[in-house]
Design a protein around this motif. Sequence first.
Motif, PDB file in Angstrom:
ATOM      1  N   LEU A  29      -8.813  -1.888  19.674  1.00 39.56           N
ATOM      2  CA  LEU A  29      -9.006  -0.791  18.737  1.00 39.56           C
ATOM      3  C   LEU A  29      -9.681  -1.306  17.466  1.00 39.56           C
ATOM      4  N   PRO A  30     -10.446  -0.455  16.788  1.00 39.37           N
ATOM      5  CA  PRO A  30     -11.080  -0.905  15.542  1.00 39.37           C
ATOM      6  C   PRO A  30     -10.036  -1.130  14.450  1.00 39.37           C
ATOM      7  N   GLY A  31     -10.226  -2.199  13.711  1.00 37.32           N
ATOM      8  CA  GLY A  31      -9.300  -2.488  12.627  1.00 37.32           C
ATOM      9  C   GLY A  31      -8.080  -3.254  13.102  1.00 37.32           C
ATOM     10  N   ALA A  32      -6.929  -2.826  12.634  1.00 33.89           N
ATOM     11  CA  ALA A  32      -5.683  -3.525  12.936  1.00 33.89           C
ATOM     12  C   ALA A  32      -5.173  -3.148  14.323  1.00 33.89           C
ATOM     13  N   THR A  33      -4.153  -3.883  14.765  1.00 35.29           N
ATOM     14  CA  THR A  33      -3.473  -3.593  16.024  1.00 35.29           C
ATOM     15  C   THR A  33      -2.199  -2.804  15.729  1.00 35.29           C
ATOM     16  N   PRO A  34      -1.891  -1.762  16.483  1.00 36.03           N
ATOM     17  CA  PRO A  34      -0.624  -1.041  16.264  1.00 36.03           C
ATOM     18  C   PRO A  34       0.560  -2.002  16.291  1.00 36.03           C
ATOM     19  N   VAL A 108       7.771   4.643   7.333  1.00 38.27           N
ATOM     20  CA  VAL A 108       6.862   3.907   8.222  1.00 38.27           C
ATOM     21  C   VAL A 108       5.499   3.722   7.564  1.00 38.27           C
ATOM     22  N   ALA A 109       5.003   4.752   6.901  1.00 36.09           N
ATOM     23  CA  ALA A 109       3.700   4.653   6.250  1.00 36.09           C
ATOM     24  C   ALA A 109       3.705   3.581   5.161  1.00 36.09           C
ATOM     25  N   VAL A 110       4.742   3.596   4.346  1.00 37.12           N
ATOM     26  CA  VAL A 110       4.838   2.581   3.287  1.00 37.12           C
ATOM     27  C   VAL A 110       4.984   1.192   3.891  1.00 37.12           C
ATOM     28  N   ALA A 111       5.777   1.081   4.952  1.00 35.19           N
ATOM     29  CA  ALA A 111       5.964  -0.221   5.592  1.00 35.19           C
ATOM     30  C   ALA A 111       4.674  -0.730   6.216  1.00 35.19           C
ATOM     31  N   ALA A 112       3.882   0.173   6.809  1.00 31.83           N
ATOM     32  CA  ALA A 112       2.614  -0.236   7.420  1.00 31.83           C
ATOM     33  C   ALA A 112       1.649  -0.789   6.376  1.00 31.83           C
ATOM     34  N   VAL A 113       1.533  -0.094   5.259  1.00 29.20           N
ATOM     35  CA  VAL A 113       0.635  -0.554   4.191  1.00 29.20           C
ATOM     36  C   VAL A 113       1.160  -1.853   3.584  1.00 29.20           C
ATOM     37  N   ALA A 114       2.470  -1.903   3.316  1.00 32.45           N
ATOM     38  CA  ALA A 114       3.056  -3.091   2.685  1.00 32.45           C
ATOM     39  C   ALA A 114       2.957  -4.311   3.590  1.00 32.45           C
ATOM     40  N   SER A 115       3.177  -4.118   4.901  1.00 33.74           N
ATOM     41  CA  SER A 115       3.112  -5.263   5.808  1.00 33.74           C
ATOM     42  C   SER A 115       1.710  -5.840   5.859  1.00 33.74           C
ATOM     43  N   THR A 116       0.697  -4.972   5.879  1.00 32.14           N
ATOM     44  CA  THR A 116      -0.678  -5.462   5.915  1.00 32.14           C
ATOM     45  C   THR A 116      -1.039  -6.210   4.632  1.00 32.14           C
ATOM     46  N   LEU A 117      -0.639  -5.642   3.501  1.00 32.78           N
ATOM     47  CA  LEU A 117      -0.950  -6.289   2.225  1.00 32.78           C
ATOM     48  C   LEU A 117      -0.183  -7.602   2.066  1.00 32.78           C
ATOM     49  N   LEU A 118       1.097  -7.608   2.439  1.00 34.38           N
ATOM     50  CA  LEU A 118       1.881  -8.834   2.321  1.00 34.38           C
ATOM     51  C   LEU A 118       1.354  -9.909   3.257  1.00 34.38           C
ATOM     52  N   TYR A 119       0.999  -9.512   4.482  1.00 38.76           N
ATOM     53  CA  TYR A 119       0.477 -10.473   5.448  1.00 38.76           C
ATOM     54  C   TYR A 119      -0.822 -11.093   4.943  1.00 38.76           C
ATOM     55  N   ALA A 120      -1.691 -10.254   4.387  1.00 37.22           N
ATOM     56  CA  ALA A 120      -2.948 -10.773   3.846  1.00 37.22           C
ATOM     57  C   ALA A 120      -2.706 -11.653   2.620  1.00 37.22           C
ATOM     58  N   SER A 142      -6.420   1.450   9.054  1.00 37.59           N
ATOM     59  CA  SER A 142      -6.174   1.509  10.494  1.00 37.59           C
ATOM     60  C   SER A 142      -4.709   1.233  10.826  1.00 37.59           C
ATOM     61  N   ALA A 143      -4.068   0.298  10.119  1.00 40.34           N
ATOM     62  CA  ALA A 143      -2.646   0.029  10.348  1.00 40.34           C
ATOM     63  C   ALA A 143      -1.805   1.250  10.004  1.00 40.34           C
ATOM     64  N   LEU A 144      -2.141   1.898   8.902  1.00 41.83           N
ATOM     65  CA  LEU A 144      -1.425   3.110   8.514  1.00 41.83           C
ATOM     66  C   LEU A 144      -1.588   4.199   9.568  1.00 41.83           C
ATOM     67  N   LEU A 145      -2.802   4.390  10.045  1.00 43.38           N
ATOM     68  CA  LEU A 145      -3.069   5.442  11.028  1.00 43.38           C
ATOM     69  C   LEU A 145      -2.349   5.175  12.349  1.00 43.38           C
ATOM     70  N   TYR A 146      -2.469   3.973  12.863  1.00 38.53           N
ATOM     71  CA  TYR A 146      -1.884   3.656  14.171  1.00 38.53           C
ATOM     72  C   TYR A 146      -0.356   3.699  14.128  1.00 38.53           C
ATOM     73  N   ASP A 147       0.214   3.134  13.085  1.00 37.48           N
ATOM     74  CA  ASP A 147       1.679   3.066  13.026  1.00 37.48           C
ATOM     75  C   ASP A 147       2.306   4.441  12.809  1.00 37.48           C
ATOM     76  N   VAL A 148       1.663   5.278  12.005  1.00 39.75           N
ATOM     77  CA  VAL A 148       2.195   6.622  11.785  1.00 39.75           C
ATOM     78  C   VAL A 148       2.087   7.464  13.063  1.00 39.75           C
ATOM     79  N   LEU A 149       0.994   7.295  13.801  1.00 41.52           N
ATOM     80  CA  LEU A 149       0.855   8.032  15.063  1.00 41.52           C
ATOM     81  C   LEU A 149       1.847   7.548  16.116  1.00 41.52           C
ATOM     82  N   LEU A 150       2.178   6.282  16.094  1.00 45.26           N
ATOM     83  CA  LEU A 150       3.098   5.725  17.085  1.00 45.26           C
ATOM     84  C   LEU A 150       4.562   5.905  16.690  1.00 45.26           C
TER      85      LEU A 150
END
Length: 213
Positions: A29-34, A108-120, A142-150
Amino acid sequence: MRINRVLLSAVLILLGLVIQVSVLGRLQLPGATPDLLLLVVVGLALVYGPTGGCLVGFAAGLLADLAPPSDHAIGRYALVLCLLGYVAGLLRPDGARQRSAVSALLIVAVAAVASTLLYATVGALVGDTAARHVGLTGLVFSALLYDVLLAPFVVPAVMMLARRFDGGSVVTESEDSGGSGLGTLSRYRTTREASPLPGYGRKRRIPGLAKRP
């Protein structure tokens, strides 16, 4: 109860890791992985609280760091999921039951954004510049989109399993509700049935004041 938590957490983490590596990681998938592991950690933390969420997040992140094809420093993702599991546990609702799906999705949305930023951020501190080539903004979106949809398919199921296998919270809630109901019933029966005097509960007629002609 502790054994049930450990066993269920281990099974869900291993299952989530296998699906993420063997299925989601190969979708290209484009961007991050779910991030299925993140959703499992959030769901367990919303039931187990901050301490349980911290331990589950650390274990899940450490397994992700060790599992192939991992190409980053060991402990990097463990730190991220440990912090997010603790914070998500602080947001645990009363009785470990989420009152609305919107609040869970926001977490979940906040966690998705925070995890990507913290990881980077942690990667930048240890010299990993992979996020620069992909673009941090695209990764976050992309992380926000995939994780919220899942999330609607994962988080409620994880919370339901955690509540079912964690007998402590369920028993406590049933005992509280049952205890209050029995207490009310017993007080009602005591008030209505227990009569310390034979004429208690009926109007007593005073001689001479029965009926006037």
